[in-house]
Design a protein around this motif. Structure first.
Motif, PDB file in Angstrom:
ATOM      1  N   MET A 211       0.738  -1.338  -0.150  1.00 37.96           N
ATOM      2  CA  MET A 211       0.043  -0.037   0.042  1.00 37.96           C
ATOM      3  C   MET A 211       0.819   1.114  -0.177  1.00 37.96           C
ATOM      4  O   MET A 211       0.526   2.227  -0.660  1.00 37.96           O
ATOM      5  CB  MET A 211      -0.883  -0.027   1.163  1.00 37.96           C
ATOM      6  N   VAL A 212       2.006   1.358   0.864  1.00 39.09           N
ATOM      7  CA  VAL A 212       3.152   2.369   0.538  1.00 39.09           C
ATOM      8  C   VAL A 212       3.538   2.461  -0.739  1.00 39.09           C
ATOM      9  O   VAL A 212       3.663   3.722  -1.269  1.00 39.09           O
ATOM     10  CB  VAL A 212       4.157   2.318   1.673  1.00 39.09           C
ATOM     11  N   ALA A 220       0.218  10.092  -4.796  1.00 35.74           N
ATOM     12  CA  ALA A 220      -0.527  10.963  -3.586  1.00 35.74           C
ATOM     13  C   ALA A 220      -0.201  10.301  -2.208  1.00 35.74           C
ATOM     14  O   ALA A 220       0.264   9.110  -2.150  1.00 35.74           O
ATOM     15  CB  ALA A 220      -2.056  10.907  -3.993  1.00 35.74           C
ATOM     16  N   PRO A 221      -0.509  11.087  -1.094  1.00 35.52           N
ATOM     17  CA  PRO A 221      -0.077  10.262   0.110  1.00 35.52           C
ATOM     18  C   PRO A 221      -1.032   9.201   0.507  1.00 35.52           C
ATOM     19  O   PRO A 221      -2.166   9.266  -0.321  1.00 35.52           O
ATOM     20  CB  PRO A 221      -0.598  11.731   0.918  1.00 35.52           C
ATOM     21  N   MET A 222      -0.908   8.468   1.333  1.00 32.45           N
ATOM     22  CA  MET A 222      -1.507   7.157   1.654  1.00 32.45           C
ATOM     23  C   MET A 222      -2.755   7.518   1.866  1.00 32.45           C
ATOM     24  O   MET A 222      -3.874   6.737   1.740  1.00 32.45           O
ATOM     25  CB  MET A 222      -0.795   6.283   2.824  1.00 32.45           C
ATOM     26  N   ALA A 223      -3.161   8.637   2.822  1.00 37.33           N
ATOM     27  CA  ALA A 223      -4.647   8.809   3.371  1.00 37.33           C
ATOM     28  C   ALA A 223      -5.539   9.240   2.306  1.00 37.33           C
ATOM     29  O   ALA A 223      -6.724   9.110   2.431  1.00 37.33           O
ATOM     30  CB  ALA A 223      -4.164  10.152   4.557  1.00 37.33           C
ATOM     31  N   VAL A 224      -5.059   9.408   1.075  1.00 36.24           N
ATOM     32  CA  VAL A 224      -6.039   9.889  -0.031  1.00 36.24           C
ATOM     33  C   VAL A 224      -6.455   8.934  -0.517  1.00 36.24           C
ATOM     34  O   VAL A 224      -7.874   8.699  -1.106  1.00 36.24           O
ATOM     35  CB  VAL A 224      -5.213  10.610  -0.939  1.00 36.24           C
ATOM     36  N   SER A 228      -8.910   3.257   5.817  1.00 39.38           N
ATOM     37  CA  SER A 228      -8.563   3.998   7.119  1.00 39.38           C
ATOM     38  C   SER A 228      -7.894   3.071   8.063  1.00 39.38           C
ATOM     39  O   SER A 228      -7.430   3.407   8.968  1.00 39.38           O
ATOM     40  CB  SER A 228      -9.988   4.676   7.479  1.00 39.38           C
ATOM     41  N   GLU A 229      -8.385   1.563   7.814  1.00 39.25           N
ATOM     42  CA  GLU A 229      -7.776   0.729   8.800  1.00 39.25           C
ATOM     43  C   GLU A 229      -6.652   0.106   8.349  1.00 39.25           C
ATOM     44  O   GLU A 229      -6.089  -0.730   8.953  1.00 39.25           O
ATOM     45  CB  GLU A 229      -8.828  -0.277   9.003  1.00 39.25           C
ATOM     46  N   LEU A 233      -0.939   2.939   7.059  1.00 36.61           N
ATOM     47  CA  LEU A 233      -1.320   4.336   7.381  1.00 36.61           C
ATOM     48  C   LEU A 233      -1.547   4.691   8.749  1.00 36.61           C
ATOM     49  O   LEU A 233      -1.132   5.843   9.018  1.00 36.61           O
ATOM     50  CB  LEU A 233      -2.868   4.383   6.401  1.00 36.61           C
ATOM     51  N   LEU A 234      -2.051   3.589   9.598  1.00 33.68           N
ATOM     52  CA  LEU A 234      -2.066   3.865  11.069  1.00 33.68           C
ATOM     53  C   LEU A 234      -0.693   4.012  11.736  1.00 33.68           C
ATOM     54  O   LEU A 234      -0.675   4.949  12.458  1.00 33.68           O
ATOM     55  CB  LEU A 234      -2.896   2.621  11.603  1.00 33.68           C
ATOM     56  N   ALA A 235       0.239   3.417  11.275  1.00 31.34           N
ATOM     57  CA  ALA A 235       1.700   3.656  11.438  1.00 31.34           C
ATOM     58  C   ALA A 235       2.144   5.240  11.350  1.00 31.34           C
ATOM     59  O   ALA A 235       2.886   5.757  12.162  1.00 31.34           O
ATOM     60  CB  ALA A 235       2.562   2.640  11.029  1.00 31.34           C
ATOM     61  N   TYR A 236       1.815   5.703   9.922  1.00 29.28           N
ATOM     62  CA  TYR A 236       2.070   6.991   9.829  1.00 29.28           C
ATOM     63  C   TYR A 236       1.242   8.000  10.670  1.00 29.28           C
ATOM     64  O   TYR A 236       1.847   9.046  11.353  1.00 29.28           O
ATOM     65  CB  TYR A 236       1.953   7.058   8.191  1.00 29.28           C
ATOM     66  N   ALA A 237       0.007   7.686  10.997  1.00 23.86           N
ATOM     67  CA  ALA A 237      -0.574   8.495  11.937  1.00 23.86           C
ATOM     68  C   ALA A 237      -0.081   8.511  13.323  1.00 23.86           C
ATOM     69  O   ALA A 237      -0.139   9.256  13.898  1.00 23.86           O
ATOM     70  CB  ALA A 237      -2.263   8.110  11.870  1.00 23.86           C
ATOM     71  N   GLU A 238       0.439   7.322  13.822  1.00 25.21           N
ATOM     72  CA  GLU A 238       1.105   7.090  15.052  1.00 25.21           C
ATOM     73  C   GLU A 238       2.246   7.907  15.208  1.00 25.21           C
ATOM     74  O   GLU A 238       2.616   8.738  15.993  1.00 25.21           O
ATOM     75  CB  GLU A 238       1.205   5.732  15.423  1.00 25.21           C
TER      76      GLU A 238
END
Length: 249
Positions: A211-212, A220-224, A228-229, A233-238
Motif C-alpha cells: 500500500m505504501v 498521492a499520500p496514503m491517506a488519500v 482507514s484501517e 497508514l495507521l503507523a504513519y498516523a502514530e
C-alpha cells in the motif's frame, strides 16, 4: 514555525514516503504546512504534482530571502504548499559554502515563511554534506527512517557520530523503524531487541507494505487512497502524533 527534516545518509529507506505522509497528515490536522523538496531527484515534488519554478539554486541564494516565496506552489490539498525540487539543487552543497555564516543559509531562507506556516517539512537528499549541516542547524527535529538491517543501522550510527563530532544538538535526532518486515527473522530480532543506536527512537514502526508502494501509482499520500484501517497508514498516523508532540505543535 517549527521545522522537521527527514534525513538519512542511506537511500531507499522510506524517507520521502515519510516526508510526504507526515506533511499531508500535518495539514489534515489543521497545521498549515510547507514541504520543501531539497532532493534534486524531486520525488516528493512528483508525488504532489509540483513543477519547479523559474529559479535556480544560484538565483535563490544570491537574491534576497524573499526570493524563495515565489517558488511556492499549492499542493492539491488544503493547508499544504510545496517548494518543488529543481535539478540545480545538485549544486546546493557547493553554493552554500559561499554563504556566511556557513551553516545559517537555509535558516535564513526559511525565515520569510515563519508568519505563514506552522510547520516546514524538509525532504533531504541522502548525504552528509554542507547542505546537511544547514539542515541540521535549521531543523527543530531530524527524523531518521531506519530499515531494521545492520547496514541501515550503521548509517544511523554514522549520522549520530557526525552530530557529536560537529557539535550539533543530539536531542534533535530521532530515528524510527521504516520498511519493517516482521516475516524476516533479522527484522523481528532488531524490532524486539533494539540496538543502542535506536535508544531515542519513536515508537511507531512503518511496515514494508504494498500500500505504501502504491504512492507511486497514485502520486498521492496514503491517506488519500488507502483504507482507514490500513496498518501502514495507521503507523504513519502514530508517527505523526509522536512528531507533533515532540515539536509541540
Amino acid at each position: 514555525m517549527k521545522t522537521l527534516a527527514l534525513h538519512n545518509l542511506k537511500g531507499g529507506v522510506g524517507k520521502t514516503a515519510a516526508a510526504v505522509n507526515l506533511a499531508y497528515l500535518a495539514a489534515a490536522n489543521d497545521v498549515r504546512t510547507l514541504l520543501w523538496d531539497l532532493d534534486p531527484q524531486g520525488a516528493a515534488s512528483w508525488y504532489f504534482h509540483g513543477e519547479p519554478q523559474d529559479c535556480t539554486a544560484k538565483d535563490l541564494l544570491r537574491g534576497p530571502p524573499s526570493t524563495i516565496s515565489r517558488l511556492v506552489v499549492p499542493s492539491p490539498y488544503r493547508q499544504l504548499d510545496l517548494v518543488p525540487a529543481d535539478f540545480s539543487y545538485r549544486y546546493l552543497d557547493i553554493l552554500l559554502r559561499k554563504i556566511e555564516p556557513p551553516r545559517a543559509a537555509l535558516q535564513r531562507l526559511l525565515k520569510p515563511f515563519a508568519g505563514q506556516y506552522r510547520l516546514a517539512v524538509l525532504d533531504c537528499p541522502p548525504s552528509l554534506s554542507h547542505l546537511a549541516d544547514n539542515v541540521f542547524s535549521a531543523a527543530d527535529l531530524v527524523a531518521v527512517p531506519v530499515v531494521p538491517t545492520f547496514l541501515s543501522l550503521r548509517a544511523l550510527e554514522q549520522v549520530q557520530a557526525y552530530f557529536q563530532q560537529e557539535g550539533f544538538d543530539a536531542k534533535k535526532l530521532r530515528p524510527f523503524y521504516s520498511m519493517a518486515d516482521r516475516r524476516r527473522s533479522l527484522h523481528r530480532e532488531l524490532l524486539e531487541r533494539p540496538p543502542r543506536a535506536m535508544a531515542r527512537a519513536f515508537k511507531a514502526v512503518i511496515p514494508y507494505a504494498a500500500m505504501v508502494e502504491r504512492m507511486g501509482e497514485r502520486r498521492a499520500p496514503m491517506a488519500v487512497y488507502a483504507p482507514s484501517e490500513d496498518p501502514a497508514l495507521l503507523a504513519y498516523a502514530e508517527l505523526w502524533l509522536e512528531v507533533s508532540a515532540a515539536l509541540a505543535l
